[in-house]
Design a protein around this motif. Structure first.
Motif, PDB file in Angstrom:
ATOM      1  N   TYR A  37     -12.891  22.739  -3.240  1.00 49.00           N
ATOM      2  CA  TYR A  37     -12.840  21.491  -2.809  1.00 49.00           C
ATOM      3  C   TYR A  37     -12.038  20.600  -3.563  1.00 49.00           C
ATOM      4  O   TYR A  37     -13.003  19.602  -4.489  1.00 49.00           O
ATOM      5  CB  TYR A  37     -14.455  21.648  -2.833  1.00 49.00           C
ATOM      6  CG  TYR A  37     -15.635  22.532  -2.475  1.00 49.00           C
ATOM      7  CD1 TYR A  37     -16.028  22.361  -1.274  1.00 49.00           C
ATOM      8  CD2 TYR A  37     -15.834  23.228  -3.008  1.00 49.00           C
ATOM      9  CE1 TYR A  37     -15.989  23.411  -0.624  1.00 49.00           C
ATOM     10  CE2 TYR A  37     -17.070  23.751  -2.527  1.00 49.00           C
ATOM     11  CZ  TYR A  37     -17.657  24.010  -1.477  1.00 49.00           C
ATOM     12  OH  TYR A  37     -18.112  25.088  -0.808  1.00 49.00           O
ATOM     13  N   LYS A  38     -10.871  20.801  -3.731  1.00 50.10           N
ATOM     14  CA  LYS A  38     -10.510  20.043  -4.898  1.00 50.10           C
ATOM     15  C   LYS A  38     -10.328  19.259  -5.357  1.00 50.10           C
ATOM     16  O   LYS A  38     -10.897  18.409  -5.824  1.00 50.10           O
ATOM     17  CB  LYS A  38      -8.603  20.905  -4.791  1.00 50.10           C
ATOM     18  CG  LYS A  38      -7.753  20.354  -5.323  1.00 50.10           C
ATOM     19  CD  LYS A  38      -5.335  20.842  -5.498  1.00 50.10           C
ATOM     20  CE  LYS A  38      -5.122  20.723  -6.186  1.00 50.10           C
ATOM     21  NZ  LYS A  38      -4.139  20.716  -5.232  1.00 50.10           N
ATOM     22  N   GLU A  39      -9.711  18.118  -4.160  1.00 51.41           N
ATOM     23  CA  GLU A  39     -10.103  16.244  -4.276  1.00 51.41           C
ATOM     24  C   GLU A  39     -11.852  16.205  -3.792  1.00 51.41           C
ATOM     25  O   GLU A  39     -11.810  14.823  -4.184  1.00 51.41           O
ATOM     26  CB  GLU A  39      -9.098  15.832  -3.626  1.00 51.41           C
ATOM     27  CG  GLU A  39      -8.067  16.242  -3.691  1.00 51.41           C
ATOM     28  CD  GLU A  39      -6.765  15.606  -2.912  1.00 51.41           C
ATOM     29  OE1 GLU A  39      -6.951  15.507  -1.687  1.00 51.41           O
ATOM     30  OE2 GLU A  39      -5.751  15.921  -3.381  1.00 51.41           O
ATOM     31  N   LYS A  40     -12.326  16.624  -3.645  1.00 54.37           N
ATOM     32  CA  LYS A  40     -14.075  16.547  -2.765  1.00 54.37           C
ATOM     33  C   LYS A  40     -14.658  15.949  -4.460  1.00 54.37           C
ATOM     34  O   LYS A  40     -14.259  16.669  -6.121  1.00 54.37           O
ATOM     35  CB  LYS A  40     -14.442  17.308  -2.552  1.00 54.37           C
ATOM     36  CG  LYS A  40     -15.930  17.682  -2.169  1.00 54.37           C
ATOM     37  CD  LYS A  40     -17.066  18.187  -1.188  1.00 54.37           C
ATOM     38  CE  LYS A  40     -17.979  18.152  -0.549  1.00 54.37           C
ATOM     39  NZ  LYS A  40     -19.553  17.844  -2.284  1.00 54.37           N
ATOM     40  N   PHE A  52     -13.711  17.447  -8.259  1.00 51.93           N
ATOM     41  CA  PHE A  52     -14.008  18.402  -8.409  1.00 51.93           C
ATOM     42  C   PHE A  52     -12.666  19.183  -9.441  1.00 51.93           C
ATOM     43  O   PHE A  52     -12.587  19.814 -10.608  1.00 51.93           O
ATOM     44  CB  PHE A  52     -14.069  20.102  -8.103  1.00 51.93           C
ATOM     45  CG  PHE A  52     -15.619  20.061  -7.304  1.00 51.93           C
ATOM     46  CD1 PHE A  52     -16.535  21.219  -8.288  1.00 51.93           C
ATOM     47  CD2 PHE A  52     -16.004  19.564  -6.114  1.00 51.93           C
ATOM     48  CE1 PHE A  52     -17.870  20.662  -8.138  1.00 51.93           C
ATOM     49  CE2 PHE A  52     -17.080  19.715  -5.655  1.00 51.93           C
ATOM     50  CZ  PHE A  52     -18.036  20.299  -6.364  1.00 51.93           C
ATOM     51  N   GLU A  53     -11.881  18.933  -9.135  1.00 56.36           N
ATOM     52  CA  GLU A  53     -10.572  19.260  -9.575  1.00 56.36           C
ATOM     53  C   GLU A  53      -9.971  18.276 -11.374  1.00 56.36           C
ATOM     54  O   GLU A  53      -9.601  19.160 -12.476  1.00 56.36           O
ATOM     55  CB  GLU A  53      -8.722  18.467  -9.385  1.00 56.36           C
ATOM     56  CG  GLU A  53      -7.334  18.744  -9.529  1.00 56.36           C
ATOM     57  CD  GLU A  53      -6.493  19.072  -9.130  1.00 56.36           C
ATOM     58  OE1 GLU A  53      -5.468  19.535  -8.249  1.00 56.36           O
ATOM     59  OE2 GLU A  53      -6.892  17.240  -8.365  1.00 56.36           O
ATOM     60  N   GLU A  54     -10.459  17.534 -10.968  1.00 58.95           N
ATOM     61  CA  GLU A  54     -10.652  16.083 -12.460  1.00 58.95           C
ATOM     62  C   GLU A  54     -11.287  17.354 -13.168  1.00 58.95           C
ATOM     63  O   GLU A  54     -11.539  17.285 -15.078  1.00 58.95           O
ATOM     64  CB  GLU A  54     -11.145  15.377 -11.944  1.00 58.95           C
ATOM     65  CG  GLU A  54      -9.537  14.543 -11.636  1.00 58.95           C
ATOM     66  CD  GLU A  54     -10.051  13.306 -11.117  1.00 58.95           C
ATOM     67  OE1 GLU A  54      -9.730  11.929 -11.113  1.00 58.95           O
ATOM     68  OE2 GLU A  54     -10.875  12.859 -10.449  1.00 58.95           O
ATOM     69  N   VAL A  55     -12.538  17.232 -12.804  1.00 58.68           N
ATOM     70  CA  VAL A  55     -13.331  18.033 -14.242  1.00 58.68           C
ATOM     71  C   VAL A  55     -13.067  18.973 -14.606  1.00 58.68           C
ATOM     72  O   VAL A  55     -13.295  19.221 -15.999  1.00 58.68           O
ATOM     73  CB  VAL A  55     -15.111  18.409 -12.946  1.00 58.68           C
ATOM     74  CG1 VAL A  55     -15.919  19.270 -13.980  1.00 58.68           C
ATOM     75  CG2 VAL A  55     -15.148  16.539 -12.733  1.00 58.68           C
ATOM     76  N   PHE A  56     -12.566  20.296 -13.998  1.00 55.96           N
ATOM     77  CA  PHE A  56     -11.882  21.724 -14.448  1.00 55.96           C
ATOM     78  C   PHE A  56     -10.698  21.648 -14.814  1.00 55.96           C
ATOM     79  O   PHE A  56     -10.545  22.153 -15.913  1.00 55.96           O
ATOM     80  CB  PHE A  56     -11.340  22.150 -12.799  1.00 55.96           C
ATOM     81  CG  PHE A  56     -10.819  23.322 -12.969  1.00 55.96           C
ATOM     82  CD1 PHE A  56     -12.077  24.754 -13.911  1.00 55.96           C
ATOM     83  CD2 PHE A  56     -10.132  24.234 -13.234  1.00 55.96           C
ATOM     84  CE1 PHE A  56     -11.215  25.824 -14.183  1.00 55.96           C
ATOM     85  CE2 PHE A  56      -9.203  25.560 -13.196  1.00 55.96           C
ATOM     86  CZ  PHE A  56      -9.968  25.830 -13.842  1.00 55.96           C
ATOM     87  N   LYS A  57      -9.821  20.356 -14.728  1.00 55.03           N
ATOM     88  CA  LYS A  57      -8.704  20.259 -15.392  1.00 55.03           C
ATOM     89  C   LYS A  57      -9.424  19.659 -17.261  1.00 55.03           C
ATOM     90  O   LYS A  57      -9.099  20.131 -17.821  1.00 55.03           O
ATOM     91  CB  LYS A  57      -6.935  19.003 -15.286  1.00 55.03           C
ATOM     92  CG  LYS A  57      -6.915  18.874 -15.925  1.00 55.03           C
ATOM     93  CD  LYS A  57      -5.737  17.224 -15.320  1.00 55.03           C
ATOM     94  CE  LYS A  57      -4.663  16.683 -16.443  1.00 55.03           C
ATOM     95  NZ  LYS A  57      -5.159  16.164 -17.202  1.00 55.03           N
ATOM     96  N   GLN A  58     -10.685  18.323 -16.820  1.00 53.53           N
ATOM     97  CA  GLN A  58     -10.583  18.443 -18.520  1.00 53.53           C
ATOM     98  C   GLN A  58     -11.652  19.648 -19.467  1.00 53.53           C
ATOM     99  O   GLN A  58     -11.815  19.418 -20.025  1.00 53.53           O
ATOM    100  CB  GLN A  58     -11.870  16.888 -18.114  1.00 53.53           C
ATOM    101  CG  GLN A  58     -10.876  15.654 -18.083  1.00 53.53           C
ATOM    102  CD  GLN A  58     -11.726  14.790 -17.660  1.00 53.53           C
ATOM    103  OE1 GLN A  58     -13.148  14.799 -18.169  1.00 53.53           O
ATOM    104  NE2 GLN A  58     -11.046  13.884 -16.564  1.00 53.53           N
TER     105      GLN A  58
END
Length: 566
Positions: A37-40, A52-58
């Motif tokens: 769900y990369k950009e979701k 989800f991508e931003e949360v994972f990166k941080q």
């Protein structure tokens, strides 16, 4: 199997009796969601959204930083935050670094915080800036090596991020000017400068601890419940099976239950991440704001506690808001009144059912079916792979159908034990069975009912309050000779705290003075709401105060008052 577990005959075909659980680190759910769900959008916080991508990166950045400051596998990282992006990122980042998370209630006062930090041996604390005075006061007497400080404004959208510091100053009169040092760090600087590359740590899901969840008990001192990655993975996969009509990637979960409470952590945070659901983060309960949020953002899943549902249903502006997006709610932490269930379902058109669990079980073991057979007043039936029985407290044999005894449970969500308390672990864990301390019975269909608590725990507004902890504070007052604390019925909170006081000869103290004294040493929800001064307290022949007799007196008094009002 049905003979041994009569409840299975009521399982709908969509819910399996047994599940093949993933043996993987809990944080793998976030990694998988970031790929699928990369950009979701994963988080919504006061107008700010993160994918989800931003949360994972941080989270990876936080893992990198924790390892940079020396966190090793198994070290305890304490998180003292309200529901916010930082609380989610910290939690998964700490797990990625190989640490064990220690959730700390942000409402804690100095003595409560110092106890939990010292008992857990936490080496890092991640906290809100407005809590810094409390943390600073206790830090020298703890094992903390590093402190990470963040503020609500760090994740607010413009212009809220500019305005918020002025609001915070007005409300709390606390102004924080953080000075970064080698052992005190700014969250914003970490997110600005840390790499998302971190060293992956080998995790044994069934053995390695993901969480120390603090709970109380008969000793009055909170104990760290040791929950493994596997415990937590299993329980969240059970939720997924239970709410089988819910669709991965399409649901929106309302996050009002605090993540420092194991129910909110599992049923909101971990579920949302595993499910690929947007999580609406609410840092505190405000009925008006919740109604607006539901009306505007249309959550579909709403885990909660009875006091939350009661607060919404009794709001004078309830009729102005559309709550029809809500489809499924499991209520926990306290008994769910029938009238609350019926009215909530009438208003929303969704389903609200009662469940049961403990910190020691990650936390859920029982629930009523959301879309199938349910019984009002029952906590429902055991979840997949979960066994339960009622044990006679004298013979320790399994009780007959309908007989009251102690509830014991067994399953993959049951803790490894209590942190550094082998004796207490041995008292409650026997041959894989967890003896809950709650009294109840099972009917002929395998539905369970809780009738009382063996422990003296008070549950007020969904919070567990342990009488001895409150009594310890009261005993410190110079005027108090004896104190007994019990829970008395409360129409809104379920129970509220009442203190019975015997004063030392020649001393005098008012309710207001005791209230002020308690508020300096206890979180607000633990402070007695009522005081009664007595010449003596009921006791056994060996001098033990009979709390149960005080509770019975309160019930009789309430019954007499009710009759007088007829």
């Amino acid at each position: 199997m049905v003979d041994q577990k009569p409840w299975l005959k009521f399982y709908p075909k969509e819910i399996p009796a047994s599940i093949s659980y993933d043996e993987k680190p809990l944080y793998a759910f976030l990694e998988e969601a970031a790929l699928m769900y990369k950009e979701k959008k994963a988080l919504h916080f006061m107008g700010k959204e993160l994918s989800f991508e931003e949360v994972f990166k941080q989270a990876k950045q936080m893992a990198n930083f924790l390892q940079y400051v020396g966190v090793q596998k198994g070290d305890r990282v304490a998180i003292m935050l309200p529901n916010s992006p930082q609380s989610v990122i910290s939690y998964y980042g700490a797990l990625m670094a190989g640490a064990t998370v220690v959730q700390v209630n942000p409402l804690y006062k100095e003595r409560e915080l110092a106890y939990q930090l010292n008992d857990s041996g936490a080496v890092v604390l991640i906290c809100l800036d407005m809590l810094l005075p409390t943390v600073t006061a206790v830090r020298p007497d703890t094992s903390l090596k590093q402190l990470i400080v963040t503020g609500v404004k760090d994740y607010l959208p413009f212009p809220k991020n500019v305005i918020y510091p002025f609001i915070q100053k007005k409300q709390t009169n606390v102004v924080i000017d953080l000075e970064e040092t080698d052992d005190t760090h700014s969250w914003k600087e970490i997110m600005k400068n840390s790499s998302a590359e971190y060293k992956e740590i080998a995790i044994d899901p069934k053995e390695d601890l993901a969480l120390l969840q603090y709970t109380g008990g008969t000793t009055g001192y909170p104990k760290g419940v040791k929950l493994t990655h596997y415990n937590l993975v299993a329980n969240v996969q059970m939720i997924q099976a239970w709410i089988y009509k819910s669709k991965p990637g399409e649901e929106i979960v309302l996050g009002i239950l605090p993540f420092f409470h194991v129910y909110g952590m599992t049923a909101v945070m971990n579920l949302s991440i595993m499910f690929g659901s947007k999580m609406i983060l609410l840092p505190k309960f405000d009925a008006q704001e919740m109604l607006k949020t539901i009306d505007k953002l249309k959550p579909t899943i709403f885990p909660g506690a009875p006091t939350i549902y009661v607060g919404l249903l009794n709001h004078p502006n309830l009729h102005k808001y559309d709550l029809s997006s809500i489809e499924a709610c499991i209520s926990g932490s306290a008994p769910l009144p029938r009238e609350v269930q019926d009215k909530f379902e009438e208003v929303t058109g969704g389903k609200l059912v009662e469940g049961y669990g403990l910190s020691e079980t990650s936390p859920i073991t029982h629930a009523n079916f959301v879309w199938d057979k349910r019984i009002n007043g029952s906590i429902g039936v055991p979840w997949p792979d979960t066994d339960a029985k009622i044990v006679d407290m004298e013979t320790m044999e399994e009780a007959k159908i309908g007989e009251v005894g102690e509830l014991a449970v067994k399953g993959p969500q049951v803790m490894k034990g209590y942190w550094n308390r082998p004796d207490e672990t041995e008292n409650v864990l026997k041959d894989g069975w967890l003896f809950t301390g709650d009294l109840g019975y099972m009917d002929e269909n395998g539905y369970f009912y809780i009738v009382d608590r063996k422990k003296d725990v008070i549950i007020a507004g969904g919070y567990n309050i342990y009488p001895r902890e409150v009594e310890e504070v009261l005993y410190e007052h110079e005027a108090v000779m004896e104190a007994a604390v019990v829970g008395i019925p409360d129409a809104y909170r379920g129970e509220t705290v009442k203190a019975y006081i015997v004063l030392k000869e020649g001393h005098h103290v008012t309710e207001e003075e005791l209230n002020t004294f308690c508020r300096k040493n206890l979180a607000a929800y633990k402070v007695p709401r009522k005081y009664e001064f007595r010449q003596e307290l009921p006791k056994t022949t060996v001098g033990k105060i009979l709390r149960r007799q005080l509770v019975d007196e309160e019930r009789q008094r309430g019954s007499q008052e009710a009759k007088a009002n007829l």
